[in-house]
Design a protein around this motif. Sequence first.
Motif: not given
Length: 276
Positions: A31, A185-187, A214, A218, A228, A230-232
């Motif tokens: 993370e 996991y990208l937040d 970013l 990825c 991966f 990602q949340s966005n």
Amino acid sequence: MKPFVKWAGGKTQLLGEINQYLPKNFDRLVEPFVGGGALFLSLEHDKVWINDLNKELINLYQQVKRNPKKLMTIVDTFKDEYQLDPKGYYYLRRKHDRDEVLYANLSPAFKASRTLFLNKTNFNGLYRVNSRDRFNTPWGQKHKVPEIYNQEELLKISSYLKQIKITSTNYYSMLEGIDQGDFVYLDPPYDKLNKNTFTSYTIPDFGEAEQRKLKEFCDHLNDRGIKFLQSNHNTPLIQELYQNYKIVIVNAKRNINANGEKRNGVEEVLIMNYGE
């Protein structure tokens, strides 16, 4: 386990959605933008690497890992003193980072205790800094002294963190340390819905240029066959950047706005390079 800090954009309420899309198997969870850590704490995976550019947050994780009893002792002192003059005491502790010499001489345990104390007594648990990288969230607990920590839970988290890698660096520099079999996991700070969207967790702000960088990060993961998610925010920019990846739209309620009536649900996206 659950987060011991409040954090803008925390993922506790979305864990059900996120868990539906996690890979079934992976060697290590990575993370780069850990924030409150809802995902890694809930999974309790035996191999984890957490990172955040916010050095105050990472110092707090490190002190919970290494010195939980000392941290709790200092926080207890803060809490006792806070009850005498809540508002005044909050601003007394908040202004420590205005004096660079004083702040540099504070112990890591004291700094971490301050971070946790301010997090639980400020407005909505918001970590925000000004243009000089100084914490500037206003006081927010006007009715009662909040619970700063739960001893049993904090000691459990401390024991778990002892097997976890914890760093504070730019996420891009992590590329060389991410291995085959890792799941990332990208937040990150989200793309702005408007000019007032909060992204000031650290200096510099996380704007459109960083969102594009970013995306390159990825792409590097994808080229190496590393999964991966990602949340966005669901914005035109994010839809454009990740049009070649799988995008799932989810709804989340955010609680930063001072006006409760304006804490509306917003569309977020889960972006991933795997699945059907």
